[in-house]
Design a protein around this motif. Structure first.
Motif, short mmCIF file in Angstrom:
data_model
loop_
_atom_site.label_atom_id
_atom_site.label_comp_id
_atom_site.label_asym_id
_atom_site.label_seq_id
_atom_site.Cartn_x
_atom_site.Cartn_y
_atom_site.Cartn_z
N ALA A 187 -16.38 4.10 13.05
CA ALA A 187 -15.64 4.57 11.88
C ALA A 187 -14.59 3.53 11.50
CB ALA A 187 -14.97 5.91 12.16
N LYS A 188 -14.33 3.40 10.21
CA LYS A 188 -13.39 2.40 9.72
C LYS A 188 -12.48 3.01 8.65
CE LYS A 188 -16.60 -1.37 10.55
NZ LYS A 188 -17.37 -2.46 9.97
N ALA A 235 -6.74 -0.20 -11.07
CA ALA A 235 -7.65 0.82 -11.59
C ALA A 235 -8.94 0.88 -10.78
CB ALA A 235 -7.96 0.55 -13.06
N THR A 236 -9.44 -0.29 -10.39
CA THR A 236 -10.58 -0.38 -9.47
C THR A 236 -10.04 -1.03 -8.20
OG1 THR A 236 -12.11 -0.67 -11.32
CG2 THR A 236 -12.90 -1.29 -9.14
N PRO A 237 -9.74 -0.22 -7.17
CA PRO A 237 -9.10 -0.76 -5.96
C PRO A 237 -9.97 -1.78 -5.23
CG PRO A 237 -9.09 1.65 -5.96
CD PRO A 237 -9.97 1.22 -7.07
N VAL A 238 -9.30 -2.76 -4.66
CA VAL A 238 -9.93 -3.69 -3.73
C VAL A 238 -9.46 -3.26 -2.34
CG1 VAL A 238 -10.08 -6.09 -2.97
CG2 VAL A 238 -9.93 -5.55 -5.42
N TYR A 239 -10.41 -2.99 -1.46
CA TYR A 239 -10.08 -2.44 -0.14
C TYR A 239 -10.11 -3.52 0.94
CZ TYR A 239 -10.64 2.27 -2.02
OH TYR A 239 -10.50 3.43 -2.75
N VAL A 240 -9.19 -3.36 1.91
CA VAL A 240 -9.17 -4.21 3.09
C VAL A 240 -9.16 -3.29 4.31
CG1 VAL A 240 -6.65 -4.45 3.06
CG2 VAL A 240 -8.03 -6.14 4.25
N GLU A 241 -9.94 -3.66 5.33
CA GLU A 241 -10.03 -2.84 6.53
C GLU A 241 -8.73 -2.91 7.33
OE1 GLU A 241 -12.71 -2.24 10.60
OE2 GLU A 241 -13.35 -3.71 9.09
N SER A 292 -0.98 -9.94 12.29
CA SER A 292 -1.74 -10.80 11.38
C SER A 292 -2.92 -10.09 10.72
CB SER A 292 -2.24 -12.04 12.13
OG SER A 292 -3.12 -11.65 13.18
N ASP A 293 -3.23 -8.87 11.14
CA ASP A 293 -4.34 -8.12 10.54
C ASP A 293 -3.98 -7.77 9.10
OD1 ASP A 293 -6.89 -6.36 11.01
OD2 ASP A 293 -5.42 -5.05 10.02
N ALA A 294 -4.85 -8.12 8.16
CA ALA A 294 -4.56 -7.92 6.73
C ALA A 294 -4.36 -6.44 6.40
CB ALA A 294 -5.68 -8.51 5.88
N GLY A 295 -5.15 -5.56 7.00
CA GLY A 295 -5.01 -4.13 6.73
C GLY A 295 -3.71 -3.56 7.27
N TYR A 305 -1.25 5.17 -2.12
CA TYR A 305 -2.27 4.12 -2.14
C TYR A 305 -3.64 4.75 -1.94
CZ TYR A 305 1.02 0.24 -1.93
OH TYR A 305 1.99 -0.68 -2.25
N PRO A 306 -4.69 4.11 -2.48
CA PRO A 306 -6.04 4.61 -2.22
C PRO A 306 -6.48 4.22 -0.80
CG PRO A 306 -6.13 2.70 -3.67
CD PRO A 306 -4.67 3.00 -3.43
N PHE A 307 -7.16 5.16 -0.14
CA PHE A 307 -7.70 4.92 1.19
C PHE A 307 -9.16 5.34 1.21
CE2 PHE A 307 -3.24 4.96 2.14
CZ PHE A 307 -3.10 4.05 3.19
N LYS A 308 -9.89 4.74 2.13
CA LYS A 308 -11.31 5.04 2.30
C LYS A 308 -11.60 5.04 3.80
CE LYS A 308 -14.10 1.62 1.16
NZ LYS A 308 -15.00 0.72 0.40
N ILE A 309 -12.30 6.06 4.25
CA ILE A 309 -12.80 6.10 5.63
C ILE A 309 -14.31 6.12 5.56
CG2 ILE A 309 -12.98 7.50 7.73
CD1 ILE A 309 -10.20 8.61 7.12
#
Length: 150
Positions: A11-12, A20-26, A74-77, A91-95
């Motif tokens: 799972a991530k 408007a169109t989110p760019v996601y980072v893990e 240093s992790d971008a997320g 903020y928008p989130f996605k799992i």
């Protein structure tokens, strides 16, 4: 795809930009996601002429996520989570789960929501541990679930 249970491994969590169109980072090194989902308040009414408490559903809360992370500055997320901490906006989130069927173009079960980053703390712990962080996300929108598909 079968109706089998899905293991947690794989799972991530991703944090998105407020575009408007989110760019996601893990968000890396998550040890535990905790739980989330809609919970209603119980509204109680006790009429004098009856002995039974009457109950209704009141307001609801989509819940929160209390995440435990292996702290990696240093992790971008993780850096995005720390930046979002001082922002009053959600903020928008996605799992995503690790349950995508085999095949080209298959997608995993995905949960989409908006949340406020309410905390980001550091726990140094003891001699046989790793430095961890805990962050709390308060979900502030509906949770959309998209089923895995081939």
């Amino acid at each position: 795809m079968s109706d089998d249970v899905v293991q947690s491994a794989g799972a991530k969590l991703f944090i998105g930009t407020k575009a408007a169109t989110p760019v996601y980072v893990e968000v890396g090194e998550i040890e535990n996601f905790g739980e989330f989902g809609k919970t209603y308040q119980t509204v109680k009414f006790n009429p004098v002429g009856k002995k039974r408490t009457q109950k209704r559903k009141g307001s609801f809360d989509e819940g929160s996520l209390s995440l435990t992370l292996g702290r990696v500055p240093s992790d971008a997320g993780q850096a995005a989570m720390r930046e979002a901490l001082d922002d009053p906006d959600a903020y928008p989130f996605k799992i995503t789960l690790d349950d995508a069927p085999d095949g080209v173009g298959a997608t995993p079960t995905t949960f989409l929501f908006e949340a406020l980053v309410m905390s980001y703390t550091t726990n140094i712990g003891g001699v046989d541990g790793v430095v961890k962080s805990t962050t709390n996300l308060e979900i502030n929108s509906d949770i959309e679930e998209e089923a895995a598909s081939a």
